[in-house]
Motif scaffolding. Structure first.
Motif, PDB file in Angstrom:
ATOM      1  N   LEU A   1       2.074   1.764  -3.416  1.00 34.29           N
ATOM      2  CA  LEU A   1       0.981   2.174  -4.297  1.00 34.29           C
ATOM      3  C   LEU A   1       0.633   3.652  -4.122  1.00 34.29           C
ATOM      4  CD1 LEU A   1      -1.206   0.822  -6.189  1.00 34.29           C
ATOM      5  CD2 LEU A   1      -2.651   0.715  -4.172  1.00 34.29           C
ATOM      6  N   PHE A   2       0.546   4.084  -2.870  1.00 33.41           N
ATOM      7  CA  PHE A   2       0.146   5.471  -2.606  1.00 33.41           C
ATOM      8  C   PHE A   2       1.301   6.466  -2.768  1.00 33.41           C
ATOM      9  CE2 PHE A   2      -3.466   3.426  -0.473  1.00 33.41           C
ATOM     10  CZ  PHE A   2      -4.493   4.202  -0.979  1.00 33.41           C
TER      11      PHE A   2
ATOM     12  N   ASN B   1      -6.120   6.485   6.526  1.00 36.20           N
ATOM     13  CA  ASN B   1      -6.258   5.768   5.236  1.00 36.20           C
ATOM     14  C   ASN B   1      -5.479   6.406   4.087  1.00 36.20           C
ATOM     15  OD1 ASN B   1      -7.964   3.897   6.417  1.00 36.20           O
ATOM     16  ND2 ASN B   1      -9.725   5.266   6.142  1.00 36.20           N
TER      17      ASN B   1
ATOM     18  N   LEU C   1       0.835  -1.212   0.000  1.00 30.86           N
ATOM     19  CA  LEU C   1       0.000   0.000   0.000  1.00 30.86           C
ATOM     20  C   LEU C   1       0.868   1.260   0.000  1.00 30.86           C
ATOM     21  CD1 LEU C   1      -2.800  -1.098   2.496  1.00 30.86           C
ATOM     22  CD2 LEU C   1      -3.062  -0.653   0.051  1.00 30.86           C
TER      23      LEU C   1
ATOM     24  N   GLU D   1      -0.096   5.381   6.451  1.00 29.87           N
ATOM     25  CA  GLU D   1      -1.402   4.740   6.648  1.00 29.87           C
ATOM     26  C   GLU D   1      -2.374   5.565   7.497  1.00 29.87           C
ATOM     27  OE1 GLU D   1       1.146   4.091   8.424  1.00 29.87           O
ATOM     28  OE2 GLU D   1       0.525   3.513  10.432  1.00 29.87           O
TER      29      GLU D   1
END
Ligand SMILES: C[S@@+](CC[C@H](N)C(=O)[O-])C[C@H]1O[C@@H](n2cnc3c(N)ncnc32)[C@H](O)[C@@H]1O
Length: 263
Positions: free
Chosen positions: A180-181, A204, A177, A201
């Motif tokens: 990805l972000f 979100n 993640l 994180e």
């Protein structure tokens, strides 16, 4: 891009989240204990108070308490929460980048829970200048900031494996993640940076968050502040050497220093 952060801190579920947390973090408790004999003589400025977690603790201990936040919604929630004690405390909308206070106004300035990490690099330096301006000579300054050394570890595949398969799974999902972000940011780029803005994180992956190496944070402070100390976020312990493990693993660190009267 970073101004998106301000919009996020206005959202009702985010305001709700910060309004229901109450406990001090271990490093905050350590500094509160350390200052306990002088708190009642201090004029305190609490920046980025969110839902008033630190207001709850400090406002009754200091001589005068002022809390600001650039989110009107956070301030409205605090005004409601502390309505019973409003004659003793001042809570108002204010941006740390340009504060309305006169020079030399405060003895103790807090910017807790990494609030300083939600502005650009230039604005961060501006905030440190503003803190210097509104603080009296010798003012205590205490804030936390995300630790780029710990984030560098998070980006490494080999540190994701553990004897516990579930933990390994969670770590690998988190790494995927993060990648990805944060397209375009890899471990090498982090390794070669003194600070970096990325999406982690928290909330979100919505917030753009500034991460800095502890050595670099000290450099930023040295121009105007002295007696700089670092505290572990996780256990509140003062970090005494460069080899301390907390410098590698704590996702954020607390910095405590005083405003240098010579500068
Ligand atoms: C992570 S939250 C922490 C809230 C609270 N201090 C706590 O510990 O629970 C960061 C807070 O800082 C505020 N903030 C961020 N940048 C700010 C700025 N430039 N001026 C004033 N407040 C700011 C946000 O609105 C948010 O309420």
């Amino acid at each position: 891009m970073i101004d998106r952060n301000q919009k996020i801190y206005k959202m009702s579920h985010i305001v709700g989240y910060y309004s229901q947390i109450g406990l001090l973090q271990p490093a905050e408790q350590a500094i509160s204990n350390r200052l306990k004999d002088c708190l009642s003589n201090l004029k305190m400025l609490d920046i980025g108070i969110g839902g008033g977690r630190t207001t709850q603790h400090f406002s009754s201990l200091v001589k005068e308490y002022t809390g600001i936040d650039y989110s009107e919604e956070m301030i409205a929630a605090c005004q409601k929460k502390f309505a019973y004690s409003s004659q003793f405390i001042t809570l108002e909308v204010g941006d740390a980048r340009k504060m309305r206070f006169s020079d030399n106004s405060f003895d103790f300035i807090l910017f807790s829970f990494n609030g300083i990490d939600y502005v650009s690099h230039g604005d961060r330096l501006q905030i440190l200048q503003e803190i210097r301006r509104v603080g009296k000579p010798g003012c205590y300054v205490f804030f936390s900031s995300h630790n780029l050394k710990a984030m560098e570890k998070m980006f490494a595949i080999k540190t994701q494996f553990s004897l516990n398969p579930f933990k390994t799974y969670v770590n690998l999902v988190m790494l995927a993640l993060l990648r990805l972000f944060n397209f375009g940011i890899d471990r090498d780029r982090i390794k070669n940076s003194s600070h970096i803005i990325l999406r982690d994180e928290s909330h979100n992956f919505c917030l753009q968050t500034y991460y800095i190496r502890p050595k670099e944070q000290i450099k930023q402070l040295e121009a105007n502040f002295k007696d700089i100390e670092i505290y572990s976020w996780q256990n509140g312990r003062k970090i005494l050497s460069e080899g301390d493990r907390a410098l590698d693993v704590d996702m954020w660190l607390y910095y405590f220093c005083t405003l240098d009267s010579q500068k």
